[in-house]
Design an enzyme around this catalytic site. Structure first.
Site, PDB file in Angstrom:
ATOM      1  N   GLY A   6       0.775  -1.237   0.000  1.00  0.00           N
ATOM      2  CA  GLY A   6       0.000   0.000   0.000  1.00  0.00           C
ATOM      3  C   GLY A   6       0.807   1.289   0.000  1.00  0.00           C
ATOM      4  N   ASP A  56       0.585   3.426   4.358  1.00  0.00           N
ATOM      5  CA  ASP A  56      -0.445   4.178   3.646  1.00  0.00           C
ATOM      6  C   ASP A  56      -1.504   4.713   4.599  1.00  0.00           C
ATOM      7  OD1 ASP A  56      -1.351   1.616   4.235  1.00  0.00           O
ATOM      8  OD2 ASP A  56      -2.027   1.143   2.206  1.00  0.00           O
ATOM      9  N   ASP A  69      -5.308   2.256  10.590  1.00  0.00           N
ATOM     10  CA  ASP A  69      -6.698   1.845  10.792  1.00  0.00           C
ATOM     11  C   ASP A  69      -6.842   1.229  12.188  1.00  0.00           C
ATOM     12  OD1 ASP A  69      -9.328   1.085  10.325  1.00  0.00           O
ATOM     13  OD2 ASP A  69      -8.770  -0.728   9.266  1.00  0.00           O
ATOM     14  N   LYS A  91      -7.395   7.023  10.121  1.00  0.00           N
ATOM     15  CA  LYS A  91      -8.856   6.956  10.192  1.00  0.00           C
ATOM     16  C   LYS A  91      -9.362   7.491  11.515  1.00  0.00           C
ATOM     17  CE  LYS A  91     -10.035   3.354   6.976  1.00  0.00           C
ATOM     18  NZ  LYS A  91     -10.628   2.026   6.774  1.00  0.00           N
ATOM     19  N   PHE A  95     -13.867   3.011   3.946  1.00  0.00           N
ATOM     20  CA  PHE A  95     -12.901   2.249   3.146  1.00  0.00           C
ATOM     21  C   PHE A  95     -12.509   3.063   1.912  1.00  0.00           C
ATOM     22  CE2 PHE A  95     -11.527  -0.946   0.075  1.00  0.00           C
ATOM     23  CZ  PHE A  95     -10.583  -1.614   0.834  1.00  0.00           C
ATOM     24  N   VAL A  96     -11.219   3.349   1.785  1.00  0.00           N
ATOM     25  CA  VAL A  96     -10.750   4.184   0.669  1.00  0.00           C
ATOM     26  C   VAL A  96      -9.758   3.415  -0.199  1.00  0.00           C
ATOM     27  CG1 VAL A  96     -11.076   6.366   1.894  1.00  0.00           C
ATOM     28  CG2 VAL A  96      -8.906   5.166   2.115  1.00  0.00           C
ATOM     29  N   ASP A 154      -5.621  -0.349  -2.151  1.00  0.00           N
ATOM     30  CA  ASP A 154      -6.299  -1.262  -3.073  1.00  0.00           C
ATOM     31  C   ASP A 154      -7.619  -1.795  -2.552  1.00  0.00           C
ATOM     32  OD1 ASP A 154      -5.105  -2.958  -1.014  1.00  0.00           O
ATOM     33  OD2 ASP A 154      -5.745  -4.619  -2.283  1.00  0.00           O
TER      34      ASP A 154
HETATM   35  P1  5GP Z   1      -4.035  -1.410  10.437  1.00  0.00           P
HETATM   36  O1  5GP Z   1      -3.001  -2.467  10.631  1.00  0.00           O
HETATM   37  O2  5GP Z   1      -3.693  -0.087  11.072  1.00  0.00           O
HETATM   38  O3  5GP Z   1      -5.417  -1.896  10.781  1.00  0.00           O
HETATM   39  O4  5GP Z   1      -4.210  -1.151   8.918  1.00  0.00           O
HETATM   40  C1  5GP Z   1      -3.174  -0.930   8.103  1.00  0.00           C
HETATM   41  C2  5GP Z   1      -3.381  -1.588   6.763  1.00  0.00           C
HETATM   42  O5  5GP Z   1      -4.712  -2.020   6.491  1.00  0.00           O
HETATM   43  C3  5GP Z   1      -3.079  -0.553   5.730  1.00  0.00           C
HETATM   44  O6  5GP Z   1      -1.701  -0.520   5.446  1.00  0.00           O
HETATM   45  C4  5GP Z   1      -3.901  -1.009   4.553  1.00  0.00           C
HETATM   46  O7  5GP Z   1      -3.179  -1.952   3.812  1.00  0.00           O
HETATM   47  C5  5GP Z   1      -5.096  -1.680   5.175  1.00  0.00           C
HETATM   48  N1  5GP Z   1      -6.239  -0.734   5.241  1.00  0.00           N
HETATM   49  C6  5GP Z   1      -6.774  -0.180   6.340  1.00  0.00           C
HETATM   50  N2  5GP Z   1      -7.798   0.635   6.033  1.00  0.00           N
HETATM   51  C7  5GP Z   1      -7.910   0.612   4.689  1.00  0.00           C
HETATM   52  C8  5GP Z   1      -8.779   1.271   3.743  1.00  0.00           C
HETATM   53  O8  5GP Z   1      -9.661   2.081   4.060  1.00  0.00           O
HETATM   54  N3  5GP Z   1      -8.576   0.988   2.439  1.00  0.00           N
HETATM   55  C9  5GP Z   1      -7.613   0.118   2.009  1.00  0.00           C
HETATM   56  N4  5GP Z   1      -7.515  -0.078   0.699  1.00  0.00           N
HETATM   57  N5  5GP Z   1      -6.777  -0.518   2.860  1.00  0.00           N
HETATM   58  C10 5GP Z   1      -6.914  -0.272   4.195  1.00  0.00           C
HETATM   59 MG    MG Z   2      -0.876  -1.849   3.916  1.00  0.00          MG
END
Ligand code: 5GP
Ligand code: MG
Length: 187
Positions: free
Chosen positions: A49, A105, A108, A136, A157-158, A164
């Site tokens: 990402g 990227d 979340d 987020k 979700f973006v 992606d």
């Molecule tokens: P975390 O580990 O903080 O939950 O999320 C990180 C990873 O989840 C990001 O690097 C991404 O790959 C994926 N992710 C989280 N939210 C989104 C979203 O809204 N869209 C997309 N495409 N990927 C997300």
């Molecule tokens: Mg990622």
């Protein structure tokens, strides 16, 4: 591909402006006098990402740096929520005594950084800082301390600019949301 877009959340010009600002902050923190000693910098995009973001970011950071790679998966395939973080591949070289900037990227659940930061610390990095383009607006993300944040966005979700859905849409230049029927369509 463009017909699948619901709305543009962050247009490319705003992204470019913010990337420029983030690069200036990172440069200042990794240049004397703020950075003491002779240790060098390694920038580590968390793939896939952060590929596009990091590509733009590093070209605006005019200091000696190496690049390391970490490939992590938490949203495999058509998932729109985290399925647990897995490190799939690492090409970090030696980060011992180097200042590492982890670039992701989007923040979340925070699970990715919570797992990857200690991993790099255990490898003996001189310092570990974190940079995310998007954060987020949800409790789990708000609680995480990140050194550099591009934009705070609603809990939606973006895709685009590297992000992606089922490995598509990474090449969209803007950060966008997708139409509901695209997200819900059966593969
Ligand atoms: P975390 O580990 O903080 O939950 O999320 C990180 C990873 O989840 C990001 O690097 C991404 O790959 C994926 N992710 C989280 N939210 C989104 C979203 O809204 N869209 C997309 N495409 N990927 C997300
Ligand atoms: Mg990622």
């Amino acid at each position: 591909m463009h017909g699948d877009i619901d709305r543009i959340l962050i247009p490319r010009q705003k992204i470019a402006q913010r990337v420029h600002e983030l690069a200036a902050l990172i440069t200042a923190d990794h240049t004397p006098p703020r950075l003491a000693g002779s240790a060098e910098v390694t920038i580590v995009p968390i793939l896939t990402g952060a590929m596009v973001f990091c590509g733009d970011l590093i070209r605006e950071i005019p200091i000696a740096m190496k690049i390391g790679l970490l490939t992590v998966s938490s949203y495999p395939g058509r998932s729109v929520s985290s399925q647990g973080v897995q490190v799939i591949q690492r090409q970090l070289e030696n980060v011992r005594d180097r200042h590492v900037v982890l670039v992701d990227d989007i923040l979340d659940s925070g699970n990715t950084l919570r797992m990857v930061v200690p991993l790099v610390q255990q490898m003996g990095a001189a310092s570990v800082r974190t940079c995310v383009l998007l954060k987020k607006d949800r409790p789990a993300a708000r609680e995480m301390a990140v050194d550099y944040v591009g934009f705070e966005i609603p809990d939606e979700f973006v895709v685009g600019y590297g992000l992606d859905f089922d490995n598509y849409y990474r090449n969209l230049p803007d950060i966008v949301t997708l139409k509901r029927d695209v997200l819900e369509a059966r593969p």
